[in-house]
Design an enzyme around this catalytic site. Structure first.
Site, PDB file in Angstrom:
ATOM      1  N   THR A  75       0.831  -1.200   0.000  1.00 10.62           N
ATOM      2  CA  THR A  75       0.000   0.000   0.000  1.00 10.62           C
ATOM      3  C   THR A  75       0.857   1.237   0.000  1.00 10.62           C
ATOM      4  O   THR A  75       1.570   1.497   0.961  1.00 10.62           O
ATOM      5  CB  THR A  75      -0.922   0.030   1.225  1.00 10.62           C
ATOM      6  N   THR A 101       7.180  -4.415   0.596  1.00  6.57           N
ATOM      7  CA  THR A 101       8.637  -4.361   0.506  1.00  6.57           C
ATOM      8  C   THR A 101       9.314  -5.693   0.806  1.00  6.57           C
ATOM      9  O   THR A 101      10.426  -5.924   0.350  1.00  6.57           O
ATOM     10  CB  THR A 101       9.193  -3.288   1.464  1.00  6.57           C
ATOM     11  N   ASP A 102       8.637  -6.574   1.554  1.00  7.86           N
ATOM     12  CA  ASP A 102       9.309  -7.808   1.994  1.00  7.86           C
ATOM     13  C   ASP A 102       9.895  -8.594   0.839  1.00  7.86           C
ATOM     14  O   ASP A 102      11.025  -9.056   0.894  1.00  7.86           O
ATOM     15  CB  ASP A 102       8.333  -8.704   2.769  1.00  7.86           C
ATOM     16  N   LYS A 147      16.467  -6.003   0.309  1.00 14.86           N
ATOM     17  CA  LYS A 147      15.985  -5.329   1.519  1.00 14.86           C
ATOM     18  C   LYS A 147      16.932  -5.689   2.660  1.00 14.86           C
ATOM     19  O   LYS A 147      17.073  -6.858   3.001  1.00 14.86           O
ATOM     20  CB  LYS A 147      14.563  -5.786   1.836  1.00 14.86           C
TER      21      LYS A 147
END
Lengths: 609, 413
Positions: free
Chosen positions: B83, B159-160, B236
């Site tokens: 989101t 983002t994971d 990440k």
């Protein structure tokens, strides 16, 4: 003023920092730092939508919301939670239990399950753009019959260093917020209630002390006025005055409204660019302005400059609104000619705008965008003068007058902090919570049981050194000696530049014990404590004054001093005692009681004369 | 009983004897959550709740259409569930993710000065629930958007696993225009969210002179600029910081300043139009990624029997224990391609230095060069989806297809 007749109603919200080991939602210490110690800094923008700006004039709000950049100072005592770079830790249990202890004192109902909320705050004082807050208990009572509506646990905001720079050491320190209903009807009521709640808070022994650690917000209204919230009253003594001045402000604003209505006053819609009119102006402010705009307030003449509070006029209220656009304020015709604006320029302006004598004129100067915003804000505030008192959040100025901060926040700006699980308060926990003894009761007990006089007892219980005093009494030190040393001697030493903050409680107790067991005279206390504060070990400092001076030694010393000054003694007789006292004490201080010295001298003088 | 209430109902309840009234939100953990007039939620005993008034009809907000500037480049926004826009209903406290172009533009008004947008929702899932088949759908959707004239594509993504998806799409799609993955580390409801800056910088990158798949996220903890990362070289590296995404083995291929939105691309960045649009959307899903640890039982490797490919994140230069080599050999003999990468993430695999490495090579392990383990996994899926000959698989896995392998290790940590 007859406050009953005015229909004065007031409530207070007290925010008190808690002295917990860790912050409310992270494991950082609750230590305040000097900004010079900061370890790093970063900057962010907060993005708000119009609905979050409250009810400010919409167009102005849109300009303001544009982009707000804030700078933050970090420390080796802050972490990623304060940086808004890590989800919060679970709610600090110690803080919750302090809030529950307070709830018990006010005979409140704790909620069965505490939910942490996010309350939007976009002034930059919270890195996230919201403050975490949770309702812990409801429905309490005050001894005067007033009502404590709620106790909430909240995160303290970051401290503004200057402008848009904030210091993160304070962010996240637990705060309890105690809110009363509007149950007070005179300025004095409000002050007394604040004093009482302050005393209750200190009774927990778990609150931070010092300026800025407790802040009162006061809600005030009069019958035909409006609810106004005054933020950040830090000095207890000013509370009654703040309420009096707000009642005065609202009364005068209502009188101005009536007068405006009688005059059929109105706010001119048209804002004119009047820059060319001031082409050769001597006014330093107008000279450097890119754009100067003005508009007419029909029928406002004389009222814009009317005082509504000491040092505050309707014009100041309009200025406050204009400042939200990044301008310094306004000029208005009630105060002109002044500030380098000439009578001739005012006349030219009046003519240009077609303003009549009964009209006032407002001038804003600055950049094109800011003056457009400022003029709209000024018109907006002027229109509200026709309605009476606007509902506002205001901030206290020195002396107790106030200025506009922002519209009153609505309840609508809260939503759940989903990163923090709700915390149940089962019956078992609630029953285990002990309400601490109130300091007012404790003072009475010290008076009755320990024989302190009333004033000293009150001083002891309200002192930050109360725990030390209690430890001393528990250790068998005479209460009066403990109280006078802790409250009197330490303070005096501090005033004389001794680093009393370096003295550990255990060291002070050891010195007092040495007095009680007769190792040293109580006159030696200041010198021993000074030595310890300077780094000498307690045993050594006590040893230097130990043993004291035998009666024989004292007699020898006194005889020698009197013999040396025998002519002086014979001439002055007993009046020599004072000056000689100083000489003997220079040798005997800390080794023998002053009274004993005085007695020995008296005897020796009477022997020789 | 509370199961008769719906969100928004006004209910009366008792809080340890204190009467309260508020808006019923939900039942959770045996408690009824009620929002009081002050805005605070509290949990109350559901048995004490009684209905005061049913929820009024929620006023439907008139759908405010955001005007789009037709002179600006057309950009496609494809949502997968991450989101970057959300809306708060302060009445109930509900935060809802927003996916339509209008909603996103309302939440991030600055976007409308960068392009005009068409938005489509491909999925609304948490990114840990991503699957290779959604990667394929995503590649197809991006392909279709570019074919239909998009001058750039924004993919909003949790983002994971964003780096996995971005690298998977890299192999499946040859793109002449920028395809920019973007997300937010801090929730979109908060005024401090990185969604606004990331979204605007990503849109600027999507309109820039770029012709490859990229990830655009905060470069520092400040709101100063975003880094543009090559999809096959990004990872990440922090659970929660804004600047969690870091390029490995090379510097980012560009940056976008904020709030100026000036885009600076390095010489490494593939430029717009450098290749023609093509889709090769086959993937072999029977591939795994295994993190070796000291003492790992060979049985764990044997659990991959039947898989067509396995990437190992080995220690250091690319090792597993001597005791595991046999199991590795057996997998390879059974037809699997086994690719060695390193847990170090930085640096190149070299199995020629130590004995275990040499044994792994003789067992048939493919050295994964300086590929990130995740980029090697998605590559292996793509290679095996398109190729079955072991030699050609080996050649492709050690060749640079989409920037995932650098011939020279010119960049340190």
């Amino acid at each position: 003023m007859d406050y009953k007749a005015l229909g004065l109603k007031a409530g207070i919200e007290i925010h008190q920092q808690l002295d917990t080991e860790e912050k409310l939602f992270c494991r950082c210490p609750t230590t305040l730092r000097k900004t010079g110690e900061h370890a790093g800094e970063f900057f962010r923008y907060l993005h708000a939508t119009v609905s979050e700006m409250g009810e400010i004039d919409r167009a102005a709000a849109e300009e303001m919301m544009d982009r707000r950049q804030f700078h933050y100072l970090t420390y080796d005592t802050t972490c990623l939670v304060e940086n808004d770079e890590e989800p919060p830790a679970p709610m600090n249990r110690e803080a919750l239990e302090i809030a529950l202890a307070l709830a018990k004192i006010f005979a409140m109902h704790p909620v069965e399950q505490v939910h942490t909320m996010r309350k939007l705050v976009i002034d930059g004082s919270n890195t996230s753009g919201f403050q975490r807050t949770a309702l812990v208990a409801m429905g309490g009572i005050l001894p005067n019959g007033g009502v404590v509506e709620t106790i909430c646990l909240e995160e303290e905001a970051a401290q503004r260093v200057e402008g848009s720079t904030f210091s993160l050491d304070r962010l996240g320190i637990p705060l309890v917020e105690i809110t009363t209903s509007p149950c007070m009807f005179t300025p004095e009521d409000v002050q007394q209630t604040a004093e009482y709640i302050g005393m209750v808070l200190r009774s927990t022994g778990k609150v931070k002390r010092g300026l800025g650690t407790i802040r009162q917000d006061i809600n005030v209204s009069i019958a035909a006025g409006a609810r106004v919230e005054i933020k950040g009253v830090q000095e207890l003594d000013l509370i009654a005055e703040v309420v009096r001045r707000e009642a005065q402000r609202q009364t005068t604003l209502l009188a101005i409204r009536d007068e405006l209505r009688a005059r059929r006053a109105s706010v001119g819609e048209e804002v004119r660019d009047v820059t060319p009119l001031f082409a050769g102006t001597e006014s330093s402010i107008l000279k450097k302005a890119k754009v100067i705009r003005a508009f007419v307030l029909h029928g406002f003449a004389g009222l814009v400059g009317r005082e509504i509070q000491p040092g505050r006029r309707l014009g100041s209220e309009i200025s406050d609104y204009v400042k939200k656009c990044g301008l310094g304020g306004i000029f208005h015709s009630d105060e002109l000619p002044a500030y380098g604006v000439t009578a001739e320029e005012v006349a030219r302006l009046r003519e240009h705008l077609g303003a009549a004598d009964e009209d006032a004129i407002v001038i804003v100067s600055g950049s094109k965008e800011k003056t457009a915003c400022g003029a709209r804000q000024a018109q907006h505030r002027a229109r509200r003068a026709l309605e009476g008192v606007p509902e506002e959040t205001r901030k206290m100025l020195e002396e107790g007058s106030t200025s506009y901060m922002r519209p009153l926040p609505g309840a609508a700006r809260m939503y759940p902090e989903t990163d923090v699980f709700p915390v149940a308060i089962p019956d078992g926990l609630w029953e285990e919570i002990r309400a601490p003894e109130l300091l007012c009761d404790l003072a009475r007990r010290f008076e009755n049981d320990l024989g302190l006089d009333a004033a000293l007892a009150r001083q002891v219980v309200s002192s930050e050194s109360l725990p030390l005093f209690r430890a001393a009494v528990d250790a068998g030190i005479r209460p009066n000696l403990a109280a006078r040393t802790i409250l009197g001697t330490l303070k005096e030493l501090g005033r004389d530049g001794v680093a009393v903050s370096r003295l550990a409680p255990a060291e002070i107790l050891a010195v007092l014990r040495a007095v009680e067991d007769g190792t040293v005279a109580k006159e030696a206390i200041p010198e021993i404590l000074s030595a310890v504060a300077a780094g000498t070990a307690v045993a050594e400092a006590v040893g230097a004054h130990a043993g004291g001076m035998s009666d024989g030694d004292l007699a020898t010393l006194v005889q020698a001093i009197v013999a040396d000054r025998i002519d002086f003694v014979r001439e002055k007789g007993m009046r020599a005692l004072g000056p000689l006292m100083g000489l003997v004490m220079a040798e005997a201080r800390g080794k023998v009681d002053g009274r004993k010295v005085s007695e020995a001298l008296r005897q020796e003088i009477s022997r020789v004369i | 009983m509370s199961d008769t209430f719906t969100t928004g109902d006004i209910v009366a309840a008792s809080c340890r004897g204190q009467p309260v009234e508020g808006i019923y939100i939900t039942d959770r953990d045996g408690m009824a959550v009620v929002k009081l007039g002050s805005g605070y939620n509290i949990g109350v005993d559901p048995a004490t709740c009684t209905l005061v008034a049913k929820s009024g009809e929620t006023a439907v907000q008139p759908p405010l259409t955001v005007e789009q500037d037709e002179s600006l480049p057309e950009l496609a926004i494809i949502s997968t569930g991450g989101t970057i826009a959300s809306k708060i209903d302060y009445r109930t406290g509900a935060v809802t993710s927003q996916f339509t172009a209008d909603d996103i533009l309302r939440a991030i008004p600055g976007l409308s000065s960068i392009g005009r947008y068409r938005a489509g929702v491909l999925a609304t899932i948490l990114s840990e629930n991503m699957t290779p088949s959604i990667w394929q759908d995503l590649a197809r959707a991006i392909h279709a958007a570019i074919r239909d004239g998009a001058a750039g594509v924004l993919v909003t993504h949790g983002t994971d696993t964003m780096a996995y998806s971005a690298s998977a799409v890299s192999y499946m799609l040859d793109t002449p225009v920028p395809v920019v993955f973007v997300g937010s580390q801090r929730s979109a409801d908060r005024p401090s969210s990185d969604n606004v800056m990331n979204g605007m910088c990503a849109a600027a990158a999507a309109g820039a002179d770029l012709g490859e798949i990229a990830v655009t996220m905060h470069a520092t903890t400040n709101d100063d600029f975003c880094a543009v990362h090559r999809a096959t070289r990004v990872r990440k590296m922090h659970t929660s910081r804004r600047d969690a995404f870091q390029s490995h083995g090379m510097a980012p291929i560009g940056r976008v300043d904020f709030p100026s939105l000036a885009v600076h691309l390095t010489d490494d960045a593939v430029r717009r139009g450098a290749c023609t649009l093509a889709l090769h959307d086959r993937l072999e899903e029977r591939c795994g990624l295994l993190y070796f640890y000291p003492g790992m039982a060979p049985e764990i490797l044997r659990a991959y029997e039947g898989y067509r490919g396995l990437v190992i994140a080995g220690t250091g230069l690319g090792h597993v224990s001597t005791g595991c080599i046999r199991a590795v050999r057996d997998l390879i003999d059974a037809g699997a391609a086994v690719v060695m990468t390193s847990q170090c993430l930085h640096g190149r695999v070299c199995d020629r230095v130590y004995d275990t490495g040499r044994d792994l090579l003789s067992a048939g392990v493919i050295e994964g060069e300086d590929m990130l383990p995740e980029a090697a996994l998605t590559k292996l899926m793509w290679v095996l989806g398109n190729e079955s000959d072991p030699e050609r698989v080996q050649r492709l896995m050690t060749a640079d297809l989409k920037g995932e392998i650098r011939r020279r290790s010119d960049h340190g940590l």
